[in-house]
Design a protein around this motif. Structure first.
Motif, mmCIF file in Angstrom:
data_model
loop_
_atom_site.group_PDB
_atom_site.id
_atom_site.type_symbol
_atom_site.label_atom_id
_atom_site.label_comp_id
_atom_site.label_asym_id
_atom_site.label_seq_id
_atom_site.Cartn_x
_atom_site.Cartn_y
_atom_site.Cartn_z
ATOM 1 N N ARG A 1 -20.360 -17.826 30.682
ATOM 2 C CA ARG A 1 -19.209 -17.144 31.297
ATOM 3 C C ARG A 1 -19.669 -15.986 32.182
ATOM 4 O O ARG A 1 -19.123 -15.770 33.265
ATOM 5 C CB ARG A 1 -18.260 -16.631 30.215
ATOM 6 C CG ARG A 1 -17.406 -17.698 29.567
ATOM 7 C CD ARG A 1 -16.239 -17.102 28.807
ATOM 8 N NE ARG A 1 -16.677 -16.195 27.756
ATOM 9 C CZ ARG A 1 -16.977 -16.583 26.529
ATOM 10 N NH1 ARG A 1 -16.904 -17.861 26.200
ATOM 11 N NH2 ARG A 1 -17.350 -15.706 25.627
ATOM 12 N N ASP B 1 -22.378 -20.071 25.328
ATOM 13 C CA ASP B 1 -21.058 -20.059 25.972
ATOM 14 C C ASP B 1 -20.778 -18.705 26.616
ATOM 15 O O ASP B 1 -20.286 -18.631 27.754
ATOM 16 C CB ASP B 1 -19.970 -20.387 24.951
ATOM 17 C CG ASP B 1 -20.044 -21.819 24.457
ATOM 18 O OD1 ASP B 1 -20.663 -22.647 25.166
ATOM 19 O OD2 ASP B 1 -19.506 -22.113 23.378
ATOM 20 N N SER B 2 -21.090 -17.626 25.917
ATOM 21 C CA SER B 2 -20.842 -16.284 26.464
ATOM 22 C C SER B 2 -21.741 -16.015 27.665
ATOM 23 O O SER B 2 -21.314 -15.415 28.656
ATOM 24 C CB SER B 2 -21.072 -15.228 25.381
ATOM 25 O OG SER B 2 -20.138 -15.364 24.333
ATOM 26 N N SER C 1 -26.291 -17.055 22.565
ATOM 27 C CA SER C 1 -24.855 -17.363 22.687
ATOM 28 C C SER C 1 -24.621 -18.058 24.021
ATOM 29 O O SER C 1 -24.246 -17.418 25.012
ATOM 30 C CB SER C 1 -24.034 -16.081 22.593
ATOM 31 O OG SER C 1 -24.292 -15.394 21.391
#
Length: 421
Positions: A181, A177-178, A175
């Motif tokens: 972040r 994008d996660s 993942s």
């Protein structure tokens, strides 16, 4: 004998400062980000061991390529064993914390319930003593785990807690994008390769000759994992333990990455995109993608329009995984590709020397020609190698072939004159 940490003073000092701040209730998140083999896991266990020696509690997770199939794997590994040691509804697995006990028992709960429950339990644990949370290979975490960590990050900064995790450069995150972040709110450390001096220190630590440091550093590029395995096997350049590790990593990059890397390994300084595609038998677009993946994973590098593997040991490991027949065929095809691309005849002949003998007059002539050149250049050992391989290519009637003549001429030449032009 376990190797001590070498040339990691900056990283250990930074990690030590994070532990000091967390003791005062100022929690931190830190990511150790580097290519595989750079010692990220060693540093992770270093900070964990330092915390445990100081009386901290530790909750640990090691992700694998199968981790994405287990929803909320981090919460299950961190809190599942604790939840099972408490009676149903016992603090801290009561109230909001009951969501984690339910998860451990196989009952589905929402993301919000799990994040709030995790915060509830963490606050209770940190009230007892400081807590270090570790995750090895976080690039393989499932989406749910990363979402929970994203939600927990602000709370962790208010606790006596350090979250330390590792991420492999060059591995496609489950993942992205996660994970990105989470990285944005983390301190980032980049452990790098060892210097020649660092390799020498490791050799001394293992009671081996530090004079080997230059050779081992050249072969391994100073990658701590490679260096450690070579030293552990008494200086052997391609330990079997590394062959599987490197080829396994290539398979995770793409289904064709091993073929592309094998072509790079034998082409050497002639690794243009076209030559790699032709040798590997792959479409140019596929090879372009593979080369980009290899460079991102720090297995290959690009310079002046050509690609090559970053460290000789990588190429040796890739070729060591081939059978003798496959390796011979690869070198034969490489010689053919390079000959058509007008590569120096000496380079073509060097590849022909590594093929299984057949009965090809052109091969015999190329090898004989290169033998003559080596002899006139004052390299009798190299000349013998080419002449022997030329003779092995097929019978020379009556000993009249060019290779046989050159060998007889060399044998008759006075020793003091051999090797002169």
């Amino acid at each position: 004998m376990r190797s001590r940490l070498i040339e990691r003073d900056a990283e250990t000092a930074s990690l030590g400062r994070l532990l000091d701040r967390a003791r005062g209730g100022h929690g931190e998140l830190v990511v150790l980000e580097a290519a595989p083999g750079m010692g990220k896991s060693r540093l992770l266990w270093h900070v964990r061991d330092a915390a445990l020696r100081d009386g901290w509690r530790s909750l640990d997770v090691r992700a694998t390529p199968m981790s994405p199939t287990i929803e909320y794997g981090v919460l299950r590994d961190w809190f599942g064993p604790l939840a099972h040691r408490h009676r149903s509804g016992e603090h801290p697995f009561d109230g909001p914390g009951a969501a984690l006990a339910d998860l451990a028992d196989g009952t589905a709960r929402t993301l919000g319930d799990l994040a709030y429950g995790a915060r509830w339990v963490l606050e209770d644990l940190c009230a007892e003593r400081p807590l270090v949370l570790t995750i090895d290979d976080a690039q393989w975490l499932d989406e749910g785990s990363l979402q929970v960590l994203d939600l927990l990050a602000p709370a962790l900064r208010q606790l006596s807690c350090v979250l330390a995790y590792t991420v492999r450069v060059g591995e496609e995150p489950t993942s992205p994008d996660s994970l990105a972040r989470l990285r944005e709110v983390s301190r980032v450390l980049h452990p790098g390769p060892l210097t020649v001096g660092g390799v020498a220190l490791l050799l001394e630590h293992h009671r081996l000759d530090p004079a080997q440091a230059d050779r081992i550093h050249t072969v391994t590029g100073g990658v701590p994992l490679f260096v450690g395995e070579v030293i552990a096997h008494g200086g052997e350049e391609v330990p079997d333990s590394l062959v599987g590790a490197i080829t396994g990593r290539l398979r995770r990059l793409s289904v064709t990455a091993i073929d592309t890397a094998s072509a790079l390994a034998v082409l050497g300084e002639h690794g243009t995109t076209g030559a790699v595609a032709e040798l590997a038998g792959l479409p140019p677009a596929t090879v372009v993608q593979d080369l980009a993946l290899l460079c991102t994973a720090q297995l290959a590098e690009r310079s002046e329009g050509t690609h090559r593997l970053r460290h000789p040991l990588i190429g040796d490991a890739v070729l060591a995984a081939l059978t003798a027949t496959d390796a011979s065929d690869l070198h034969a095809r490489c010689a053919d590709v390079l000959a058509r691309r007008a590569a120096p005849r000496s380079v073509v002949a060097a590849h022909l020397c590594l093929t299984t003998p057949g009965d090809d007059p052109d091969t015999r002539e190329r090898l004989t020609e290169e033998g003559r050149h080596a002899l006139s250049s004052g390299e009798p050992a190299q000349a013998r190698r080419f002449f022997d391989r030329a003779l092995a290519e097929g019978p020379v009637t009556g000993g009249r072939g060019p290779a046989a003549r050159e060998r007889r001429r060399s044998a008759r030449r006075p020793r003091r004159d051999r090797g002169r032009t």
